[in-house]
Write an enzyme that holds these catalytic residues in place. Sequence first.
Site, short mmCIF file in Angstrom:
data_model
loop_
_atom_site.label_atom_id
_atom_site.label_comp_id
_atom_site.label_asym_id
_atom_site.label_seq_id
_atom_site.Cartn_x
_atom_site.Cartn_y
_atom_site.Cartn_z
N ASP A 129 0.80 -1.22 0.00
CA ASP A 129 0.00 0.00 0.00
C ASP A 129 0.84 1.28 0.00
O ASP A 129 0.35 2.33 -0.41
CB ASP A 129 -0.98 0.00 1.18
N CYS A 237 -15.37 2.63 3.03
CA CYS A 237 -16.69 2.22 2.53
C CYS A 237 -16.52 0.85 1.87
O CYS A 237 -15.51 0.60 1.21
CB CYS A 237 -17.19 3.24 1.51
C1 B12 Z 1 -5.04 5.84 -4.10
C2 B12 Z 1 -5.72 4.60 -3.55
C3 B12 Z 1 -7.07 4.70 -3.18
C4 B12 Z 1 -7.92 5.92 -3.52
C5 B12 Z 1 -8.32 5.85 -5.02
C6 B12 Z 1 -8.95 4.50 -5.40
C7 B12 Z 1 -8.78 4.08 -6.84
N1 B12 Z 1 -9.78 3.38 -7.35
O1 B12 Z 1 -7.75 4.33 -7.47
C8 B12 Z 1 -9.10 5.78 -2.51
C9 B12 Z 1 -8.78 6.54 -1.22
C10 B12 Z 1 -10.47 6.26 -3.01
C11 B12 Z 1 -9.05 4.28 -2.24
C12 B12 Z 1 -10.14 3.54 -1.82
C13 B12 Z 1 -10.10 2.17 -1.59
N2 B12 Z 1 -8.99 1.39 -1.55
CO1 B12 Z 1 -7.23 1.97 -2.14
N3 B12 Z 1 -5.50 2.34 -2.82
C14 B12 Z 1 -5.00 3.39 -3.41
C15 B12 Z 1 -3.54 3.10 -3.84
C16 B12 Z 1 -2.60 3.73 -2.80
C17 B12 Z 1 -3.18 3.60 -5.25
C18 B12 Z 1 -4.22 3.22 -6.32
C19 B12 Z 1 -3.99 3.94 -7.63
O2 B12 Z 1 -2.88 4.06 -8.10
N4 B12 Z 1 -5.09 4.42 -8.23
C20 B12 Z 1 -5.06 5.02 -9.54
C21 B12 Z 1 -5.67 4.03 -10.53
C22 B12 Z 1 -5.80 4.67 -11.90
O3 B12 Z 1 -4.74 2.96 -10.61
P1 B12 Z 1 -5.10 1.46 -10.21
O4 B12 Z 1 -6.17 1.41 -9.22
O5 B12 Z 1 -3.82 0.75 -9.91
O6 B12 Z 1 -5.70 0.97 -11.58
C23 B12 Z 1 -4.92 0.43 -12.65
C24 B12 Z 1 -5.75 -0.67 -13.33
O7 B12 Z 1 -7.12 -0.41 -13.10
C25 B12 Z 1 -5.36 -0.50 -14.77
N5 B12 Z 1 -6.44 -0.65 -15.70
C26 B12 Z 1 -7.28 0.29 -16.16
N6 B12 Z 1 -8.12 -0.25 -17.04
C27 B12 Z 1 -7.81 -1.55 -17.14
C28 B12 Z 1 -8.36 -2.56 -17.90
C29 B12 Z 1 -7.84 -3.83 -17.80
C30 B12 Z 1 -8.44 -4.91 -18.64
C31 B12 Z 1 -6.75 -4.10 -16.92
C32 B12 Z 1 -6.19 -5.48 -16.76
C33 B12 Z 1 -6.22 -3.06 -16.14
C34 B12 Z 1 -6.76 -1.81 -16.28
O8 B12 Z 1 -4.85 0.79 -14.97
C35 B12 Z 1 -4.72 1.47 -13.74
C36 B12 Z 1 -3.36 2.16 -13.75
O9 B12 Z 1 -2.29 1.23 -13.81
C37 B12 Z 1 -3.51 1.53 -3.80
C38 B12 Z 1 -2.16 0.91 -3.41
C39 B12 Z 1 -1.19 0.90 -4.57
N7 B12 Z 1 0.05 1.20 -4.29
O10 B12 Z 1 -1.54 0.62 -5.71
C40 B12 Z 1 -4.61 1.19 -2.74
C41 B12 Z 1 -5.47 -0.05 -3.00
C42 B12 Z 1 -5.88 -0.03 -4.45
N8 B12 Z 1 -6.66 0.19 -2.18
C43 B12 Z 1 -7.18 -0.88 -1.67
C44 B12 Z 1 -8.39 -0.91 -0.92
C45 B12 Z 1 -8.64 -2.15 -0.09
C46 B12 Z 1 -9.30 0.17 -0.99
C47 B12 Z 1 -10.74 0.21 -0.47
C48 B12 Z 1 -11.51 -1.10 -0.64
C49 B12 Z 1 -10.73 0.63 1.03
C50 B12 Z 1 -12.11 0.86 1.64
N9 B12 Z 1 -12.85 -0.20 1.98
O11 B12 Z 1 -12.53 1.98 1.86
C51 B12 Z 1 -11.34 1.37 -1.32
C52 B12 Z 1 -11.93 0.85 -2.66
C53 B12 Z 1 -12.37 1.92 -3.62
C54 B12 Z 1 -12.34 1.43 -5.07
N10 B12 Z 1 -13.44 0.88 -5.55
O12 B12 Z 1 -11.29 1.53 -5.74
C55 B12 Z 1 -6.36 -2.13 -2.03
C56 B12 Z 1 -7.10 -2.91 -3.14
C57 B12 Z 1 -6.96 -4.44 -3.04
C58 B12 Z 1 -7.64 -5.14 -4.19
N11 B12 Z 1 -7.98 -6.40 -3.97
O13 B12 Z 1 -7.87 -4.58 -5.25
C59 B12 Z 1 -4.98 -1.47 -2.50
C60 B12 Z 1 -4.25 -2.24 -3.61
C61 B12 Z 1 -4.09 -1.38 -1.22
C62 B12 Z 1 -3.51 -2.74 -0.83
N12 B12 Z 1 -2.20 -2.90 -0.85
O14 B12 Z 1 -4.19 -3.69 -0.51
N13 B12 Z 1 -7.81 3.76 -2.52
S1 SF4 Z 2 -19.21 2.19 -3.22
FE1 SF4 Z 2 -18.62 4.16 -4.09
S2 SF4 Z 2 -18.16 5.41 -2.31
FE2 SF4 Z 2 -18.08 3.27 -1.61
S3 SF4 Z 2 -15.91 2.62 -1.83
FE3 SF4 Z 2 -17.01 2.04 -3.72
S4 SF4 Z 2 -16.63 3.80 -5.08
FE4 SF4 Z 2 -16.19 4.54 -3.00
#
Ligand code: B12
Ligand code: SF4
Length: 305
Positions: A129, A237
């Site tokens: 994380d 959430c």
């Molecule tokens: C910033 C962050 C947040 C932010 C932004 C969330 C988001 N969706 O990005 C906030 C604070 C909102 C958040 C919330 C949560 N988070 Co968070 N978060 C992070 C963090 C630190 C960075 C994520 C990031 O870079 N986001 C930017 C997006 C663009 O990047 P990405 O999510 O990696 O997405 C990539 C893929 O989706 C890919 N992609 C896009 N399109 C496609 C299509 C295909 C086909 C494929 C294969 C890939 C792909 O491209 C993106 C860029 O590389 C990571 C840890 C980490 N170092 O990665 C934890 C992490 C993602 N979080 C985690 C968790 C548990 C949560 C929550 C469930 C916590 C909660 N219960 O409140 C929520 C879930 C919200 C959600 N639905 O995403 C876990 C997820 C575990 C898992 N099984 O996925 C992580 C990995 C932390 C961990 N080490 O466990 N989080």
């Molecule tokens: S349900 Fe909506 S508000 Fe809740 S963690 Fe997922 S994206 Fe965020």
Amino acid sequence: MIAIKQRAAALGFSATGITRLDRNPHAAELDRWLSDGHAGTMTYLNRQAAKRKDPRAIMPGARAAVVTLTNYYHGPANPGRQPGASKPGRVAQYAWSPDYHDVLGERLEQLAEAIRLLAPGSKTRCYVDAGPVPERELAQLAGLGWIGKNMMLINPDIGSVTFIGVVLTDADLEPDLPFEADRCGSCTRCLDACPTHAFVGPRDLDARACISYLTIEHRGAFTEVQRGQVGEWVFGCDVCQDVCPWNVSFALETHDAGFASRADVAFPDVQTFATIDEAEFTRRYGDTPFTRPGLEGMRRNAGVA
Ligand code: B12
Ligand code: SF4
Ligand code: SF4
């Protein structure tokens, strides 16, 4: 690489996969997400973008990532069954147990030691994380699951209620095949159920509207709109995971002693935050994720709940 996976299983990891490091195939998605402003005030994501787009740049000589999933599911969120259910305020399940950064950090260090023994002279670095690691992306490449429409990494056997932990290494490890299938199909339950309509589209979350961001990362007072969005959640959430059929069908309650839930964190008395001072907050919650929003943030969240 069976030896690494056996060691990981013995350490308590639920699933493990290996990927070679290369340029992130979804670098363009990250750029677009950032330029759309979806990261809000999490400006560290902009600063880390170059490394997330090419994880080889994170550690000199890094060639492979050993990626782990750890199940933290505590059972269906059934208010009738939960102690303290009559009290307002809900906490996301990932915060219910002792801080996962610490628990998984120690386990990953032990896994890293096994990798160094297997490949003498190799170097390792552990991440959970924290740090510029595209964790979900690496997990998909390591064959652990697909990226769901809710942006979660979903494993077909255990769902998405998992933490991701990563060991980067310069050892030449044989990779697994990426998980290519998208098993969301025509389902849109997560997108439809999000209380704040934070998904702009599939795999595109505007974090500024996400309750997890608002309750944990947002600083300062809420606007009236934000107060309405946050509702009963005081930390994080779970809605977009609770409604996912892959969790409904396959998530199993964890019996991992390292992730036993703490009632004072899972079901806090929200009135408490209004009355205690900083010293008392540190005494009660100093070793919990509540320290990220801090007393001020928890007081604000509890005020809405
Ligand atoms: C910033 C962050 C947040 C932010 C932004 C969330 C988001 N969706 O990005 C906030 C604070 C909102 C958040 C919330 C949560 N988070 Co968070 N978060 C992070 C963090 C630190 C960075 C994520 C990031 O870079 N986001 C930017 C997006 C663009 O990047 P990405 O999510 O990696 O997405 C990539 C893929 O989706 C890919 N992609 C896009 N399109 C496609 C299509 C295909 C086909 C494929 C294969 C890939 C792909 O491209 C993106 C860029 O590389 C990571 C840890 C980490 N170092 O990665 C934890 C992490 C993602 N979080 C985690 C968790 C548990 C949560 C929550 C469930 C916590 C909660 N219960 O409140 C929520 C879930 C919200 C959600 N639905 O995403 C876990 C997820 C575990 C898992 N099984 O996925 C992580 C990995 C932390 C961990 N080490 O466990 N989080
Ligand atoms: S349900 Fe909506 S508000 Fe809740 S963690 Fe997922 S994206 Fe965020
Ligand atoms: S709720 Fe449906 S669309 Fe959303 S992640 Fe789960 S399977 Fe995919």
